[in-house]
Enzyme design. Structure first.
Site, PDB file in Angstrom:
ATOM      1  N   ARG A  71       0.840  -1.188   0.000  1.00 19.64           N
ATOM      2  CA  ARG A  71       0.000   0.000   0.000  1.00 19.64           C
ATOM      3  C   ARG A  71       0.879   1.243   0.000  1.00 19.64           C
ATOM      4  O   ARG A  71       2.001   1.228   0.488  1.00 19.64           O
ATOM      5  CB  ARG A  71      -0.911   0.016   1.230  1.00 19.64           C
ATOM      6  CG  ARG A  71      -2.083  -0.958   1.146  1.00 19.64           C
ATOM      7  CD  ARG A  71      -2.981  -0.868   2.371  1.00 19.64           C
ATOM      8  NE  ARG A  71      -2.298  -1.313   3.563  1.00 19.64           N
ATOM      9  CZ  ARG A  71      -1.749  -0.510   4.470  1.00 19.64           C
ATOM     10  NH1 ARG A  71      -1.833   0.795   4.351  1.00 19.64           N
ATOM     11  NH2 ARG A  71      -1.133  -1.007   5.514  1.00 19.64           N
ATOM     12  N   HIS A 228     -10.562  -2.446  11.474  1.00 20.14           N
ATOM     13  CA  HIS A 228      -9.455  -3.292  10.982  1.00 20.14           C
ATOM     14  C   HIS A 228      -9.206  -4.401  12.006  1.00 20.14           C
ATOM     15  O   HIS A 228      -8.210  -4.395  12.729  1.00 20.14           O
ATOM     16  CB  HIS A 228      -8.204  -2.406  10.814  1.00 20.14           C
ATOM     17  CG  HIS A 228      -7.086  -3.036  10.054  1.00 20.14           C
ATOM     18  ND1 HIS A 228      -5.788  -2.589  10.143  1.00 20.14           N
ATOM     19  CD2 HIS A 228      -7.044  -4.062   9.180  1.00 20.14           C
ATOM     20  CE1 HIS A 228      -5.003  -3.308   9.362  1.00 20.14           C
ATOM     21  NE2 HIS A 228      -5.737  -4.218   8.773  1.00 20.14           N
ATOM     22  N   ARG A 378       2.173 -12.131  -0.617  1.00 27.60           N
ATOM     23  CA  ARG A 378       0.878 -12.504  -0.051  1.00 27.60           C
ATOM     24  C   ARG A 378       0.269 -13.712  -0.747  1.00 27.60           C
ATOM     25  O   ARG A 378       0.606 -14.031  -1.878  1.00 27.60           O
ATOM     26  CB  ARG A 378      -0.099 -11.328  -0.203  1.00 27.60           C
ATOM     27  CG  ARG A 378       0.374 -10.041   0.477  1.00 27.60           C
ATOM     28  CD  ARG A 378      -0.539  -9.597   1.548  1.00 27.60           C
ATOM     29  NE  ARG A 378       0.053  -8.589   2.419  1.00 27.60           N
ATOM     30  CZ  ARG A 378      -0.463  -8.253   3.584  1.00 27.60           C
ATOM     31  NH1 ARG A 378      -1.559  -8.838   4.024  1.00 27.60           N
ATOM     32  NH2 ARG A 378       0.110  -7.343   4.342  1.00 27.60           N
TER      33      ARG A 378
HETATM   34  P1  GTP Z   1      -2.193  -7.786   7.434  1.00 35.15           P
HETATM   35  O1  GTP Z   1      -2.684  -8.823   6.508  1.00 35.15           O
HETATM   36  O2  GTP Z   1      -1.145  -6.915   6.838  1.00 35.15           O
HETATM   37  O3  GTP Z   1      -3.295  -6.952   8.010  1.00 35.15           O
HETATM   38  O4  GTP Z   1      -1.374  -8.540   8.617  1.00 35.15           O
HETATM   39  P2  GTP Z   1      -1.844  -9.365   9.897  1.00 35.15           P
HETATM   40  O5  GTP Z   1      -2.155  -8.425  11.003  1.00 35.15           O
HETATM   41  O6  GTP Z   1      -2.899 -10.342   9.523  1.00 35.15           O
HETATM   42  O7  GTP Z   1      -0.504 -10.123  10.331  1.00 35.15           O
HETATM   43  P3  GTP Z   1      -0.098 -11.667  10.193  1.00 35.15           P
HETATM   44  O8  GTP Z   1      -0.925 -12.559  11.071  1.00 35.15           O
HETATM   45  O9  GTP Z   1      -0.023 -12.021   8.777  1.00 35.15           O
HETATM   46  O10 GTP Z   1       1.371 -11.634  10.822  1.00 35.15           O
HETATM   47  C1  GTP Z   1       2.371 -10.793  10.322  1.00 35.15           C
HETATM   48  C2  GTP Z   1       3.709 -11.201  10.835  1.00 35.15           C
HETATM   49  O11 GTP Z   1       3.722 -11.236  12.268  1.00 35.15           O
HETATM   50  C3  GTP Z   1       4.141 -12.594  10.386  1.00 35.15           C
HETATM   51  O12 GTP Z   1       5.493 -12.559  10.027  1.00 35.15           O
HETATM   52  C4  GTP Z   1       3.942 -13.448  11.603  1.00 35.15           C
HETATM   53  O13 GTP Z   1       4.806 -14.545  11.613  1.00 35.15           O
HETATM   54  C5  GTP Z   1       4.198 -12.487  12.752  1.00 35.15           C
HETATM   55  N1  GTP Z   1       3.441 -12.863  13.961  1.00 35.15           N
HETATM   56  C6  GTP Z   1       2.117 -13.117  14.046  1.00 35.15           C
HETATM   57  N2  GTP Z   1       1.758 -13.473  15.306  1.00 35.15           N
HETATM   58  C7  GTP Z   1       2.892 -13.437  16.043  1.00 35.15           C
HETATM   59  C8  GTP Z   1       3.181 -13.698  17.432  1.00 35.15           C
HETATM   60  O14 GTP Z   1       2.322 -14.046  18.241  1.00 35.15           O
HETATM   61  N3  GTP Z   1       4.475 -13.529  17.815  1.00 35.15           N
HETATM   62  C9  GTP Z   1       5.456 -13.142  16.950  1.00 35.15           C
HETATM   63  N4  GTP Z   1       6.684 -13.007  17.412  1.00 35.15           N
HETATM   64  N5  GTP Z   1       5.213 -12.909  15.633  1.00 35.15           N
HETATM   65  C10 GTP Z   1       3.960 -13.049  15.184  1.00 35.15           C
HETATM   66  C1  SPV Z   2      -2.899  -4.576   5.325  1.00 39.28           C
HETATM   67  O1  SPV Z   2      -1.926  -3.939   4.896  1.00 39.28           O
HETATM   68  O2  SPV Z   2      -3.449  -4.304   6.413  1.00 39.28           O
HETATM   69  C2  SPV Z   2      -3.422  -5.720   4.558  1.00 39.28           C
HETATM   70  C3  SPV Z   2      -2.917  -5.937   3.218  1.00 39.28           C
HETATM   71  O3  SPV Z   2      -4.293  -6.424   5.032  1.00 39.28           O
HETATM   72  S1  SPV Z   2      -3.578  -4.822   2.076  1.00 39.28           S
HETATM   73  O4  SPV Z   2      -4.654  -5.488   1.356  1.00 39.28           O
HETATM   74  O5  SPV Z   2      -2.493  -4.470   1.179  1.00 39.28           O
HETATM   75  O6  SPV Z   2      -4.092  -3.674   2.762  1.00 39.28           O
HETATM   76 MN    MN Z   3      -4.842  -5.785   7.147  1.00 35.71          MN
END
Ligand code: GTP
Ligand code: SPV
Ligand code: MN
Length: 595
Positions: A71, A228, A378
């Protein structure tokens, strides 16, 4: 063939068509035959690569341009008639001026291309919480992703009928020129225009542009909330399921928490987790006065790096069929995909996310430029693939929320978990949230910034008014309001290693949260709210000393005094639109710290 007689739809389509002058027009009807033909076409032109049909049936790989991988917050605008209505945290431009600029950029750019018209529903079709949009695009990749992430096709148009309550989404790839890239929301016109990008969050207009920026504005006007947040259900040994929603900034763990697998000893007792959503929640007050949430999406657009069988088994399982991978590495020996953190078998014969041959011997995990997959690469996966998808996922009424959890990445300062004193104090906690930036947005990574309710890049109106809307919702919910908590999985030691094991072990924290909701467990009152007694976080089967736990539950007055000063600075931006209740909350925090 005529798909709709809706005059507002037909008029707008004609206007856009006249502007972009496509060679062809195709309505996306939602049929598998049509989507299959588009997949074949994308493979023929090289836009996508078909992966190993046996190992990854129905899966494809796509690479975006290296200048277009996340983004772009500095190119994202909220175009309200009055500048002050977009508020201090958004870029603003006068709508008439912006329409003119964008129409100039997009004029004639569909020449030689097809104009795809995608009717889509955010939320189960017909749900009282769902909303409809139409996205026009010149990208097959967008069509195929939207067909995973949302409900698309003729049935959406049937549901819409002649109503004018739908969001106009216009995307034009143009030349993917970074200098002319704009992601613009016109909340007062229900319109989104995105030009010169082909990356997910910028072009899958149902997601951040509609379901958060436009919907947050609609929610404000109509008395509901677009957040979010992930939504998950926690089932206890008595088969009771309770739901929580959690707001963490991008790439801070929503998908992981939403699909968590509890530690073995809890699974054996009968605890289970059910996923309702991993990124966005739309919430309304239900007939019984409680807050109900739906996930408006139909798939997951998840971060690939770090996703593996151990960290997030359910997310990985979700990508095993009918998924699209973006900017991951291509393992040529097996015609499958790979990313850092998938496993230790660095592929030998591999193409990196830029399309170049990758040399695994030069890989240094500390140097992002040597990575085979982009840090913000992704997967787009259908929700139905998820082994722990909630039965409630497709039902339109939503799930009742018992707790709301805020969280972010803070190496120091914020304890593992604490509970706010009440709704108003919880809104203060959310408004003051801060987190280290990640690769999900273009720009520096690892810089602490205030990101209220994880909505900084996504709030479609003045953030002071948004805080007031939260307070008003609390007023309406009264004693039925969810309890509000804050978590931080990311405290680090002096070497920069994460202290808390995280992932499945976060269940231990969720159980404390639910116990607090039920009034089953005490807590220590501190300057910032209620912090657990270390003994009340169950560490069964975990090699984690209680002394270490105490260090990450600690509230250091000196650190928090500095934090309070930073919150004060952050609040200055909102001027007289900052609700006085939040100013008072800050004063209370300062007074508590001085005791
Ligand atoms: P968006 O899709 O961008 O909104 O991200 P999200 O909030 O869904 O994050 P996601 O669960 O994909 O995790 C993002 C990163 O954080 C990854 O590299 C994970 O491995 C790391 N992560 C998630 N949960 C934990 C946790 O409990 N501990 C640690 N150390 N890392 C974590
Ligand atoms: C985020 O950035 O919070 C996402 C991925 O979930 S995007 O669709 O690029 O916003
Ligand atoms: Mn997101």
């Amino acid at each position: 063939m005529e798909y709709t007689k809706n005059p507002t739809v037909l008029k707008w389509i004609e206007e856009i068509k006249g502007l972009v002058t496509p060679d062809n027009v195709m309505w996306i009807d939602g049929s598998e035959e049509q989507l299959e033909a588009l997949r074949a076409e994308a493979c023929a032109t090289g836009e996508m690569i078909k992966l190993n049909e046996e190992l990854l049936p129905g899966c494809y790989l796509h690479r975006t341009k290296p200048n277009d991988v996340a983004r772009v917050e500095d190119r994202t605008f909220i175009c309200t008639r009055k500048e002050e209505d977009a508020g201090p945290t958004n870029h603003w431009c006068d709508p008439l001026e912006m329409y003119e600029r964008l129409y100039e950029i997009a004029r004639g750019t569909y020449k030689g291309r097809t104009m795809y018209i995608i009717p889509f529903s955010m939320g189960p079709i017909g749900s009282p919480l769902a909303k409809i949009g139409i996205e026009v695009t010149d990208s097959i990749y967008v069509v195929l992703n939207m067909a995973i992430m949302t409900r698309v096709g003729i049935r959406v148009l049937e549901q819409l009928g002649d109503s004018n309550d739908w969001v106009r989404g216009f995307h034009a790839k143009c030349d993917v020129d970074k200098e002319k890239r704009y992601i613009c929301q016109f909340p007062e016109d229900n319109t989104i225009i995105s030009v010169n990008s082909a990356y997910g969050g910028n072009v899958l207009l149902g997601k951040k542009c509609f379901a958060l920026r436009i919907a947050s504005y609609q929610g404000w006007k109509e008395g509901w909330m677009a957040e979010h947040m992930l939504i998950l259900g926690i089932e206890n040994p008595q088969y009771e399921i309770r739901y929580v929603a959690a707001a963490f900034p991008s790439a801070c763990g929503k998908t992981n928490l939403a699909m968590l697998i509890p530690p073995k000893y809890l699974r054996e007792k009968g605890y289970r987790v059910w996923t309702v959503g991993d990124d966005i929640a739309w919430m309304r007050i239900g007939p019984d006065g409680r807050l109900y949430a739906i996930n408006p999406e139909n798939g997951f657009f998840g971060v690939a790096p770090g996703t593996n069988e151990k960290s997030n088994f359910n997310a990985l399982a979700s990508t095993k069929k009918n998924a699209i991978f973006t900017n991951v590495a291509h393992d040529l020996d097996t015609n499958t995909v790979w990313w850092e953190g998938l496993n230790k078998n660095l592929p030998e014969n591999c193409i990196d996310w830029k399309g170049d041959k990758w040399d695994r011997n030069k890989f240094d995990k500390k140097d992002k430029s040597t990575c085979a997959a982009h840090p913000n690469s992704r997967f787009t996966a259908p929700a139905v693939n998820c082994p722990c998808l909630s039965d409630e996922f497709d039902k339109g009424n939503g799930v009742p929320i018992s707790a709301i959890i805020f969280g972010g990445r803070r190496a120091k300062c914020t304890p593992l978990v604490y509970q706010s004193r009440d709704w108003e104090n919880g809104v203060f906690v959310g408004s003051a949230m801060a987190s280290e930036t990640t690769a999900a947005a273009a720009g520096a990574v690892g810089v602490v910034r205030r990101d209220p309710m994880a909505m900084l890049p996504f709030c479609g109106y003045h953030m002071g008014d948004y805080f007031q809307h939260w307070l008003d919702m609390g007023e309406k919910l009264g004693d039925k309001a969810p309890k509000i908590f804050n978590v931080n999985w990311f405290r680090t030691d002096d070497e920069g290693n994460f202290i808390w094991p995280g992932f499945g072990d976060n269940m231990r924290v969720l159980n404390w949260i639910l116990d607090r909701c039920d009034g089953k467990v005490g807590a220590k009152e501190t300057a910032i709210g209620y912090v657990p007694y270390a003994e009340d976080i169950d560490l069964t089967d975990l090699d984690f000393p209680i002394e270490t736990l105490k260090t990450i539950l600690d509230v250091d007055p000196a650190v928090w005094t500095k934090e309070a000063e930073e919150i004060e600075e952050h609040y200055v931006k909102f001027g007289d639109r900052l609700p006085k209740e939040l100013r008072e909350q800050l004063n209370t925090l300062k007074a508590n710290l001085n005791q």
